[in-house]
Write a protein that holds these residues in place. Structure first.
Motif, mmCIF file in Angstrom:
data_model
loop_
_atom_site.group_PDB
_atom_site.id
_atom_site.type_symbol
_atom_site.label_atom_id
_atom_site.label_comp_id
_atom_site.label_asym_id
_atom_site.label_seq_id
_atom_site.Cartn_x
_atom_site.Cartn_y
_atom_site.Cartn_z
ATOM 1 N N ASN A 245 -8.287 3.293 -13.907
ATOM 2 C CA ASN A 245 -8.483 2.498 -14.532
ATOM 3 C C ASN A 245 -9.127 1.313 -13.744
ATOM 4 O OD1 ASN A 245 -7.257 3.090 -16.436
ATOM 5 N ND2 ASN A 245 -5.339 2.594 -16.781
ATOM 6 N N HIS A 246 -8.309 1.959 -11.973
ATOM 7 C CA HIS A 246 -9.231 0.540 -11.144
ATOM 8 C C HIS A 246 -10.452 0.258 -11.595
ATOM 9 C CE1 HIS A 246 -5.858 -2.858 -10.892
ATOM 10 N NE2 HIS A 246 -7.543 -3.219 -9.625
ATOM 11 N N ALA A 247 -10.418 1.384 -10.795
ATOM 12 C CA ALA A 247 -11.749 1.906 -10.693
ATOM 13 C C ALA A 247 -13.199 1.598 -12.216
ATOM 14 C CB ALA A 247 -13.043 3.159 -10.361
ATOM 15 N N LEU A 292 -1.190 -6.093 2.408
ATOM 16 C CA LEU A 292 -0.977 -5.431 0.319
ATOM 17 C C LEU A 292 -1.906 -5.945 -0.264
ATOM 18 C CD1 LEU A 292 2.935 -5.992 0.660
ATOM 19 C CD2 LEU A 292 1.781 -4.094 1.063
ATOM 20 N N GLY A 293 -2.491 -4.718 -0.746
ATOM 21 C CA GLY A 293 -3.915 -5.035 -1.886
ATOM 22 C C GLY A 293 -4.913 -5.810 -0.588
ATOM 23 N N CYS A 294 -5.194 -4.920 0.289
ATOM 24 C CA CYS A 294 -6.160 -5.295 1.203
ATOM 25 C C CYS A 294 -8.034 -5.621 0.678
ATOM 26 C CB CYS A 294 -6.345 -4.050 2.759
ATOM 27 S SG CYS A 294 -6.099 -2.523 2.569
ATOM 28 N N GLY A 295 -7.695 -4.952 -0.730
ATOM 29 C CA GLY A 295 -8.838 -4.418 -1.222
ATOM 30 C C GLY A 295 -10.204 -3.753 -0.103
ATOM 31 N N GLY A 314 -3.181 -1.826 6.114
ATOM 32 C CA GLY A 314 -4.044 -2.611 5.188
ATOM 33 C C GLY A 314 -3.374 -1.137 4.192
ATOM 34 N N MET A 315 -3.043 -1.766 3.139
ATOM 35 C CA MET A 315 -3.281 -1.159 1.881
ATOM 36 C C MET A 315 -3.385 -1.502 0.197
ATOM 37 S SD MET A 315 -0.795 -0.416 -1.156
ATOM 38 C CE MET A 315 -0.248 -1.929 -1.803
ATOM 39 N N ASP A 316 -4.330 0.193 -0.543
ATOM 40 C CA ASP A 316 -4.397 -0.860 -1.573
ATOM 41 C C ASP A 316 -4.506 0.421 -2.805
ATOM 42 O OD1 ASP A 316 -7.131 -3.614 -1.996
ATOM 43 O OD2 ASP A 316 -6.165 -1.764 -3.639
ATOM 44 N N VAL A 317 -4.369 0.245 -3.827
ATOM 45 C CA VAL A 317 -4.416 0.926 -5.156
ATOM 46 C C VAL A 317 -5.289 1.683 -5.218
ATOM 47 C CG1 VAL A 317 -4.885 -0.758 -7.085
ATOM 48 C CG2 VAL A 317 -3.592 1.906 -7.234
ATOM 49 N N SER A 318 -6.977 0.379 -4.729
ATOM 50 C CA SER A 318 -8.184 1.560 -4.890
ATOM 51 C C SER A 318 -8.534 2.042 -3.610
ATOM 52 C CB SER A 318 -9.444 -0.002 -5.469
ATOM 53 O OG SER A 318 -10.348 0.385 -5.038
ATOM 54 N N ILE A 319 -8.918 3.647 -3.980
ATOM 55 C CA ILE A 319 -9.077 4.540 -3.515
ATOM 56 C C ILE A 319 -10.430 4.176 -2.844
ATOM 57 C CG2 ILE A 319 -10.162 6.562 -2.678
ATOM 58 C CD1 ILE A 319 -8.152 7.951 -3.647
ATOM 59 N N ARG A 320 -11.787 3.337 -3.251
ATOM 60 C CA ARG A 320 -13.012 2.977 -3.400
ATOM 61 C C ARG A 320 -12.455 2.282 -2.324
ATOM 62 N NH1 ARG A 320 -15.750 0.585 -8.057
ATOM 63 N NH2 ARG A 320 -17.597 0.319 -7.214
ATOM 64 N N SER A 321 -11.546 1.197 -3.145
ATOM 65 C CA SER A 321 -11.725 -0.464 -1.898
ATOM 66 C C SER A 321 -11.716 0.094 -0.601
ATOM 67 C CB SER A 321 -11.022 -0.939 -2.281
ATOM 68 O OG SER A 321 -11.665 -1.790 -3.864
ATOM 69 N N LEU A 322 -10.932 0.902 -0.047
ATOM 70 C CA LEU A 322 -10.408 1.424 0.990
ATOM 71 C C LEU A 322 -11.048 1.742 1.792
ATOM 72 C CD1 LEU A 322 -6.973 2.698 -0.152
ATOM 73 C CD2 LEU A 322 -7.072 1.380 1.508
ATOM 74 N N SER A 348 0.898 1.425 -4.179
ATOM 75 C CA SER A 348 0.896 0.773 -5.203
ATOM 76 C C SER A 348 2.024 0.120 -4.580
ATOM 77 C CB SER A 348 1.151 1.284 -6.774
ATOM 78 O OG SER A 348 1.492 0.572 -7.452
ATOM 79 N N LEU A 349 1.503 -1.383 -5.086
ATOM 80 C CA LEU A 349 2.798 -2.235 -4.935
ATOM 81 C C LEU A 349 3.885 -2.443 -5.716
ATOM 82 C CD1 LEU A 349 0.745 -5.316 -4.259
ATOM 83 C CD2 LEU A 349 2.956 -4.637 -3.218
ATOM 84 N N MET A 350 4.073 -1.085 -7.171
ATOM 85 C CA MET A 350 4.340 -1.047 -8.372
ATOM 86 C C MET A 350 5.796 0.096 -7.480
ATOM 87 S SD MET A 350 3.756 -2.861 -10.378
ATOM 88 C CE MET A 350 2.324 -3.993 -10.509
ATOM 89 N N VAL A 364 -0.246 -11.502 0.914
ATOM 90 C CA VAL A 364 -0.395 -10.671 -0.588
ATOM 91 C C VAL A 364 -1.519 -11.741 -0.701
ATOM 92 C CG1 VAL A 364 0.444 -9.895 -2.998
ATOM 93 C CG2 VAL A 364 2.183 -10.134 -0.458
ATOM 94 N N MET A 365 -2.757 -11.538 -0.677
ATOM 95 C CA MET A 365 -3.835 -12.115 -0.588
ATOM 96 C C MET A 365 -4.340 -12.199 -2.020
ATOM 97 S SD MET A 365 -6.170 -13.853 1.619
ATOM 98 C CE MET A 365 -8.024 -12.609 1.245
ATOM 99 N N GLU A 366 -4.324 -13.112 -3.016
ATOM 100 C CA GLU A 366 -4.997 -12.239 -3.645
ATOM 101 C C GLU A 366 -4.663 -11.505 -5.380
ATOM 102 O OE1 GLU A 366 -5.991 -15.746 -3.781
ATOM 103 O OE2 GLU A 366 -7.064 -15.362 -4.926
ATOM 104 N N GLU A 369 -2.463 -11.902 -8.869
ATOM 105 C CA GLU A 369 -2.323 -12.276 -10.526
ATOM 106 C C GLU A 369 -2.982 -11.418 -11.609
ATOM 107 O OE1 GLU A 369 -3.186 -13.949 -7.421
ATOM 108 O OE2 GLU A 369 -5.186 -13.573 -7.266
ATOM 109 N N HIS A 370 -3.361 -9.595 -10.503
ATOM 110 C CA HIS A 370 -3.912 -8.942 -10.785
ATOM 111 C C HIS A 370 -2.542 -7.396 -11.247
ATOM 112 C CE1 HIS A 370 -8.097 -8.965 -9.006
ATOM 113 N NE2 HIS A 370 -7.289 -9.974 -8.421
ATOM 114 N N LEU A 371 -1.505 -8.381 -11.272
ATOM 115 C CA LEU A 371 -0.731 -7.360 -11.883
ATOM 116 C C LEU A 371 0.207 -7.637 -12.853
ATOM 117 C CD1 LEU A 371 1.601 -7.429 -8.368
ATOM 118 C CD2 LEU A 371 -0.076 -6.026 -9.024
#
Ligand code: SAH
Length: 467
Positions: A245-247, A292-295, A314-322, A348-350, A364-366, A369-371
């Motif tokens: 979804n994020h992609a 967390l959510g390092c983008g 660094g951790m993120d849910v988006s593989i592309r960002s990683l 995932s932070l969830m 947890v920078m920016e 507000e995406h959750l």
């Protein structure tokens, strides 16, 4: 157990090409747990029905020790498996109609992507969760659903209904989609599987769910049941579905991304935010830091420069960002002394995750507000209750300041993927309640130029664990 599929688009017998089964013949196909038969009760130009009859061998099932739904000794011999649609039927669909499910049709390739008015009938389908759940699974995919239920025992009406339904599903669709939906959702409704579920099944779910599952409102329960309640597998599935979804969001977001960048350039807000976070990290004396959510790793690059930090993750849910973060920090080119202190991982932070624990500080920078607001509570527990780093630094936009941006329409958020933006009071109330609940002390800071009426564009909360 009987599954029937009817096509009513002329020439209806095209169904035979798609299924790779000649309407004029009855075919018998051997399967490890019994036999499957394919035949056509009707095959005219107007209407053509293909039936798959599954004849499960109950003795073979016991010998092979498959299919037992409970553990009692009698259950091996007396159970519903031979008579109902279950994971056995999914296996049979994959074996008997495998080419059709994969969208292969050598003789008439044009039919593969043709939407046909299809009707599916399942003679007995266990729906654990009832008719409502059956509808919740199929209606979002565009099916019309009819289901007839049966009393447990017609002499004892007070016992109520059984879990068994005769089900009819209608949809104008390609055959491959219908077969795939049945393949995935039948065992989900039955809430059982006759075989071991491991990593391969997770990949199978994601492959079969391609193009529909990530958007399905019931995707969580589908993943949980399909993966036989193996929590870690279900979590991985969800994370990867979210990533899909994020992609999607990322790809369609460029215009509004530019809007955010355009808003921020004159202030170079981005740099100010990074500077503010780095200075709080330095004040905290943290030696191990989790972003967390390092983008795409904007902050990670600067953290690397800080010699007092020994471990940066660094951790993120988006593989592309990683992947972008990996390139941006030039991980492969760094000397091993520095490289060894950096790691990136997908998560995932969830979801509660052991890998989040044991850090001096988390950033947890920016990200909040995406959750989705209903899921904020899950995030709060993951970070404050389970990971509980000594310091948490969290930044988020201040909605009040949006009024200062002339090119931002009134009431609009700064980014199309923001699920909300807090005012200063809203942020402090949220943060204060959390801090009280989990025994943290808070301090608040502004980032960027301050307006007397609206405050600063960004707000930052620093949480210190009180013990
Ligand atoms: N912290 C970075 C990126 C902010 S953009 C920076 O300030 O530059 C928000 C990021 O949060 C995105 O990279 C997005 O993929 C990530 N994100 C959104 N939901 C998430 C979740 N549930 N778990 C982990 N990361 C998530």
């Amino acid at each position: 157990m009987l599954l029937s599929i009817t096509n009513e688009k002329k020439p209806a017998t095209d169904l035979g090409y798609l299924l790779h089964k000649n309407p004029l013949r009855c075919q018998e196909i051997g399967i490890s747990f019994g036999k499957a038969y394919v035949f056509y009760p009707e095959a005219t130009d107007d209407r053509c029905t293909a039936s798959l009859l599954l004849d499960i061998d109950p003795i073979g099932m016991v010998r092979g020790k498959v299919g037992s739904i409970n553990s009692g000794p009698l259950d091996q011999y007396v159970n519903d498996r031979p008579y109902v649609a279950s994971s056995f039927l999914s296996v049979a669909i994959a074996k008997v109609f495998g080419s059709a499910m994969q969208g292969k049709c050598t003789n008439r390739p044009d039919l593969v992507d043709t939407a046909l008015p299809l009707k599916v009938q399942l003679s007995v389908l266990p729906c654990r969760g009832g008719k409502e759940f059956l509808k919740q699974l199929f209606e979002p995919l565009g099916y019309q659903v009819k289901a007839k239920s049966y009393a447990l025992d017609s002499s004892f009406k007070e016992w109520g209904n059984s879990v068994y339904y005769t089900v009819e599903l209608k949809k104008v669709s390609t055959l491959k989609d219908v077969l795939t939906h049945l393949y995935v959702l039948i065992p989900v409704l039955d809430n059982n599987k006759h075989y071991y579920v491991g990593e391969a099944e997770l990949e199978n779910l994601l492959a079969k769910g391609d193009g529909w599952l990530s958007e399905h409102p019931q995707k969580e329960i589908i993943a949980r049941r399909y993966l036989k309640h193996r929590v870690s597998l279900a979590r991985q599935a969800l994370t990867r579905l979210m990533d899909i979804n994020h992609a999607g969001v990322e790809q369609t977001m460029t215009a509004s991304d530019n809007l955010e960048v355009a808003l921020e350039i004159p202030l170079s807000l981005n740099e100010q935010r990074i500077k503010a976070v780095l200075s709080k990290i330095s004040d905290s004396g943290a030696k191990t830091v989790l972003d967390l959510g390092c983008g795409e790793g904007k902050l990670l690059r600067d953290l690397i420069e800080d010699k007092s930090i020994e471990k940066i993750t660094g951790m993120d849910v988006s593989i592309r960002s990683l992947e972008i973060a990996h390139k941006r920090i030039g991980l492969d080119r760094l000397p091993s002394r520095i490289k060894n202190k950096i790691s990136l991982f997908h998560g995932s932070l969830m979801y509660k995750d052991k890998r989040f624990a044991g850090f001096d500080a988390a950033i947890v920078m920016e990200v909040v507000e995406h959750l989705d607001p209903p899921r904020l509570a899950a995030f709060e527990k993951v970070l404050f209750k389970h990971a509980k780093p000594k310091t948490i630094i969290l930044t988020t936009p201040n909605r009040e300041y949006n009024a200062m941006w002339e090119n931002l329409p009134e009431g609009a958020m700064r980014h199309s993927d923001h699920r909300f933006e807090w005012t200063r009071d809203e942020f402090r109330e949220w943060a204060g309640t959390l801090a009280d609940q989990y025994n943290y002390l808070t301090a608040y800071y502004t980032i960027g130029p301050e307006s007397s009426s609206f405050g600063s564009p960004m707000q930052m909360g620093v949480f210190k664990r009180a013990d």
